[in-house]
Design a protein around this motif. Structure first.
Motif, short mmCIF file in Angstrom:
data_model
loop_
_atom_site.label_atom_id
_atom_site.label_comp_id
_atom_site.label_asym_id
_atom_site.label_seq_id
_atom_site.Cartn_x
_atom_site.Cartn_y
_atom_site.Cartn_z
N GLN A 67 0.81 -1.21 0.00
CA GLN A 67 0.00 0.00 0.00
C GLN A 67 0.85 1.27 0.00
N HIS A 68 2.05 1.19 0.57
CA HIS A 68 2.85 2.40 0.80
C HIS A 68 4.13 2.49 -0.02
N GLU A 69 4.41 1.53 -0.88
CA GLU A 69 5.72 1.50 -1.52
C GLU A 69 5.99 2.68 -2.44
N TYR A 70 4.97 3.37 -2.92
CA TYR A 70 5.19 4.50 -3.82
C TYR A 70 4.92 5.85 -3.15
N MET A 71 4.83 5.86 -1.81
CA MET A 71 4.58 7.10 -1.08
C MET A 71 5.88 7.62 -0.49
N ASN A 72 5.90 8.92 -0.17
CA ASN A 72 7.05 9.45 0.56
C ASN A 72 6.80 9.29 2.06
N ALA A 73 7.82 9.57 2.86
CA ALA A 73 7.76 9.30 4.30
C ALA A 73 6.64 10.07 4.98
N TYR A 74 6.48 11.33 4.65
CA TYR A 74 5.44 12.15 5.28
C TYR A 74 4.06 11.58 4.97
N ASP A 75 3.81 11.25 3.70
CA ASP A 75 2.51 10.71 3.31
C ASP A 75 2.24 9.35 3.95
N ILE A 76 3.28 8.54 4.11
CA ILE A 76 3.12 7.25 4.80
C ILE A 76 2.68 7.48 6.23
N MET A 77 3.32 8.43 6.91
CA MET A 77 2.96 8.70 8.31
C MET A 77 1.53 9.21 8.42
#
Length: 133
Positions: A67-77
């Motif tokens: 679900q998160h592999e193409y997100m940046n760190a801020y968006d993941i959080m």
């Protein structure tokens, strides 16, 4: 939350926890007349973000990684906070409670109850709370 504190402790050692607090600058808008310092800062932010994303992804289950592999760190959080935050949890509980306690009132149509239940299920889907059939 405990997982956020633990992640910040790990990243504080690396001096890169700042990427959790701000969104990643886009790749394209660096002006042609950008100074060397601006370019270095831009590149450092992207490199630090990649490092943090790797740390976060390695600590997740494979389903969450996808679900998160193409997100940046801020968006993941932000997304994890939405998924597992206290507000989200209590909202999921309240909506599912309403769904499971739905009863048909005497003299009403079945379609009204079905539409109400579908509405609750759609709200739960928006909160990433998928139920089995």
């Amino acid at each position: 939350m405990d997982w956020q504190c633990n992640l910040r402790i790990v990243l504080k050692h690396e001096w890169i926890a700042y990427v959790l607090d701000m969104s990643l600058p886009p790749l394209n808008p660096l002006p042609l007349d950008a100074t060397t310092d601006e370019v270095e800062l831009f590149n450092k932010h992207h490199t630090d973000n990649d490092t943090v994303v790797c740390i976060i992804l390695t600590s997740m289950s494979s389903e969450l990684q996808k679900q998160h592999e193409y997100m940046n760190a801020y968006d993941i959080m932000v997304h994890l906070q939405d998924l597992f935050g206290a507000r989200s949890r209590s909202k999921k509980y309240e909506i599912s409670k309403e769904l499971f306690t739905c009863r048909m009132a005497k003299g009403t149509l079945v379609i009204a109850l079905v539409l109400k239940m579908i509405g609750y299920i759609e709200k739960l889907n928006q909160l990433n709370c998928v139920m089995d059939h």
